[in-house]
Write a protein that holds these residues in place. Structure first.
Motif, PDB file in Angstrom:
ATOM      1  N   GLU A  13       0.752  -1.179  -0.048  1.00 30.95           N
ATOM      2  CA  GLU A  13       0.028   0.059   0.001  1.00 30.95           C
ATOM      3  C   GLU A  13       0.849   1.237   0.005  1.00 30.95           C
ATOM      4  N   ARG A  15       0.610   5.338   0.322  1.00 30.04           N
ATOM      5  CA  ARG A  15      -0.560   6.187   0.782  1.00 30.04           C
ATOM      6  C   ARG A  15       0.291   7.486   0.770  1.00 30.04           C
ATOM      7  N   GLU A 106      -8.855   4.929   6.279  1.00 29.37           N
ATOM      8  CA  GLU A 106      -9.479   6.368   5.626  1.00 29.37           C
ATOM      9  C   GLU A 106     -10.205   7.070   6.825  1.00 29.37           C
TER      10      GLU A 106
END
Length: 239
Positions: A13, A15, A106
């Motif tokens: 991931e 981010r 999130e």
């Protein structure tokens, strides 16, 4: 430049990363998700950004309104965004507690709405109106915002959904009242940003329309993210 060769990055991931000018050569990319500011993306020799933007415009016609230079279109876009958020808040209220649910690290619905309080203060009040007033304490800024408390933000704030919505309603009314009389010339003028080092420092030199468009784009994009995550929360609860 970092080079990854013959690495297994499955499940990785990335981010808040800057991947500009990245080259992915000979890769296997199946069931991947890319979400962010993506331009000039070439996949197997085909530039796909225009196609993606066209599909998004079809799914969300409000995008066309908020990109317009016509004050009437911007007024319509702002009203549509407010209606979209009102419907989503009503949906959230049907399931008490879901406003604090998060998906994949999130923001929750409440956190998202608090961020939009901050966006309004910084990009509309400050950049479009020229206000030097402190930001609303419950506003939630991104990590890059320096000296948050000095700018009026309260890192310990923990408002309820109702409290955040009340502030949001006041801000929406303020924006709509301003839009009712704004002209194309006013929108094209340089943004009246106060001469200090408060957020957002990189807005200086932009037009009023560019700053307003940031507000409306943030409203739309975060609404899209919020609905996406609510769908996932509800789907998980139904299993």
């Amino acid at each position: 430049m970092r080079r990854f060769s013959d690495e297994d990055l499955s499940g990785a991931e990335f981010r808040e990363c800057d991947l500009s000018e990245a080259r992915l050569v000979g890769v296997v990319m199946q069931d991947a998700v890319i979400d962010g500011l993506v331009t000039n993306l070439v996949v197997n020799g085909v530039e796909v950004t225009a196609y993606v933007e066209e599909v998004l415009d079809q799914r969300h016609p409000v995008r066309l309104l908020i990109r317009s230079d016509d004050p009437d279109d911007l007024r319509r876009g702002a009203r549509q965004l407010r209606a979209d958020w009102a419907a989503t808040v009503a949906r959230v209220r049907q399931t008490p507690g879901v406003e604090h649910a998060t998906v994949d690290d999130e923001w929750s619905t409440v956190q998202t709405l608090r961020h939009l309080v901050f966006v309004h203060d910084s990009w509309f009040r400050r950049c479009c109106l020229g206000s030097s007033e402190p930001f609303t304490p419950m506003g939630l800024g991104i990590e890059d915002v320096p000296d948050r408390e000095a700018q009026g933000l309260d890192p310990t704030a923990d408002p309820t959904l109702g409290e955040v919505v009340a502030v949001r309603d006041e801000q929406a009314a303020e924006l709509e009242q301003w839009l009712e009389s704004v002209t194309a010339d006013r929108l094209a003028a340089p943004a009246p940003i106060p001469d200090d080092d408060r957020w957002p420092p990189y807005a200086r030199g932009r037009s009023v329309a560019q700053c307003l468009r940031t507000v409306l784009t943030e409203e739309h994009e975060h609404h899209r993210f919020c609905v996406r995550d609510l769908d996932l929360v509800e789907a998980s609860a139904a299993q």
